[in-house]
Design an enzyme around this catalytic site. Structure first.
Site, mmCIF file in Angstrom:
data_model
loop_
_atom_site.group_PDB
_atom_site.id
_atom_site.type_symbol
_atom_site.label_atom_id
_atom_site.label_comp_id
_atom_site.label_asym_id
_atom_site.label_seq_id
_atom_site.Cartn_x
_atom_site.Cartn_y
_atom_site.Cartn_z
ATOM 1 N NE ARG A 152 -9.181 -11.744 2.348
ATOM 2 C CZ ARG A 152 -9.738 -10.896 1.471
ATOM 3 N NH1 ARG A 152 -9.032 -10.437 0.451
ATOM 4 N NH2 ARG A 152 -10.999 -10.522 1.608
ATOM 5 N N GLY B 252 -3.006 -1.633 -7.078
ATOM 6 C CA GLY B 252 -1.899 -2.580 -7.183
ATOM 7 C C GLY B 252 -2.198 -3.695 -8.181
ATOM 8 C CG HIS C 288 -1.901 -1.032 1.348
ATOM 9 N ND1 HIS C 288 -1.878 -2.003 2.313
ATOM 10 C CD2 HIS C 288 -3.012 -1.270 0.608
ATOM 11 C CE1 HIS C 288 -2.920 -2.809 2.177
ATOM 12 N NE2 HIS C 288 -3.625 -2.390 1.142
#
Ligand code: PAF
Length: 281
Positions: free
Chosen positions: A184, A144, A34
Site C-alpha cells: 500500500r 511477516g 515478501h
C-alpha cells in the site's frame, strides 16, 4: 516455476511432490519484504509455493479491494528469478465458487487493534489461509511481522484446529527511512510519503523508552512524533492476548509488551509495531 490457477491442480501437484512444502501467502504487488519471506521459506522446506490472491473476503465494503495493486506478470518474473517452485494465483470465482458458505473465525485476539477498526477482516484472512494451507499441503507457512496481529491470529487458528502446518515469523523489512515495506506504500504521493517517515520515527522512539516507562509515556511519545497525522489507534498490548493495556500500567508489569500503531495518510492506512522489551535501539 510452475504457475497454476486451479486449487485442485495445486493440491494434486503438491501432494505428488513428496518432501516438505513451505507456503508464502501474499496478495501480490511483491516487494523486498515478501522476497525475504520467500528466502526464509526456501531455507525451511524442499519446495516453496507462493500464493498471490487479492482476497475479497478480507476487505470491508469501503476499503481498497478494487484499487489494490495487481501486478501478476511482474510478480511472477520476480518469483521465477528466485526459483520458487510453484506460483498459485487463483481466480476469486473459482476459489470461492457460488454457494461457498464457510467462515473461520478466531475470537479474542481479533477483538482489538485492526480487528476493531476493520470488522470481518480477520475472518476473511483466517478463512483464506486455512484454504491455502489445505490446497498447498504446506508443512510451513511464513508470515511477516508487519501484520503482527494477523500472525498471532493465524498462530491461534493453527493451534486451535491442530493444523499440521508450522507458522514461521519473518522480520519486518523497512525502507531506508525505516518505513515498513507494504504494497500500500505505493498509494502515497511524494508529500504523503515524506510524512509517512514519521511512522517509523515514532516506532523507533518508543523502542528507546526504558522498561521503567508506562503505557502513557509510550502513547504520548508516539503522538508527539506523529503530530498532525490521523491516528486510527496507538496501543500497547501483551503479545499473548493483544488486549490494550491501560495508560497507567508500567511496561514492566506487562508480559511481552508490544506497541501497535495504525494511521491514515490521505486515503492510505499504514500499520507498524514493535516489541518494547529486550530491544536494543
Ligand atoms: O498479509 C497478506 O497479504 C494477506 O492478509 C494474506 C495473509 C495473504 C491473506 O490474504
Amino acid at each position: 516455476m510452475q504457475i497454476l490457477h486451479s486449487p485442485e491442480e495445486v493440491q494434486k501437484t503438491t501432494r505428488e511432490w513428496g518432501g516438505t512444502v513451505a507456503l508464502v501467502p501474499t496478495m501480490g504487488a511483491l516487494h523486498a519484504g515478501h522476497l525475504s519471506l520467500v528466502e526464509a521459506a526456501q531455507s525451511l522446506a524442499d519446495r516453496v509455493v507462493v500464493s498471490i490472491f487479492v482476497n475479497p473476503l478480507q476487505f470491508g465494503p469501503t476499503e481498497d479491494l478494487d484499487k489494490y495493486p495487481r501486478t501478476l506478470e511482474q510478480d511472477a518474473s520476480l518469483l521465477g528469478e528466485l526459483n520458487v517452485d510453484l506460483l498459485f494465483a487463483p481466480q476469486a470465482a473459482e476459489f470461492y465458487p457460488q454457494g461457498f458458505s464457510t467462515k473461520v473465525s478466531v475470537s479474542g485476539l481479533t477483538a482489538s487493534l485492526c480487528g476493531a477498526s476493520r470488522p470481518g477482516h480477520f475472518e476473511g484472512v483466517t478463512t483464506v489461509c486455512l484454504k491455502l494451507f489445505q490446497v498447498s499441503n504446506a508443512d510451513f507457512a511464513v508470515f511477516g511481522e508487519k501484520d503482527f496481529q494477523q500472525l498471532r491470529v493465524i498462530e491461534q487458528m493453527v493451534d486451535d484446529l491442530n493444523l499440521p502446518v508450522k507458522i514461521i515469523r519473518g522480520a519486518i523489512v523497512r525502507e531506508t527511512d525505516g518505513l515498513a515495506m507494504s504494497s500500500r506504500n505505493r498509494y502515497l504521493t511524494a508529500e504523503q510519503r515524506r510524512s509517512a517517515g514519521r511512522v517509523p520515527e515514532a516506532v523507533a522512539a518508543v523502542r528507546r523508552l526504558g522498561a521503567d516507562a508506562h503505557v502513557s509515556d509510550v502513547l504520548e511519545c508516539a503522538r508527539g512524533i506523529l503530530g498532525e497525522i490521523e491516528i486510527d489507534y496507538l496501543e500497547v498490548c501483551s503479545e499473548a492476548d493483544l488486549r490494550p493495556e491501560a495508560a497507567s500500567t508500567a511496561l514492566s508489569k506487562i508480559p511481552s509488551p508490544h506497541f501497535f500503531l495504525a494511521v491514515k495518510i490521505g486515503q492510505t492506512r499504514l500499520i507498524d509495531n514493535t516489541p518494547l522489551h529486550g530491544v536494543t535501539p
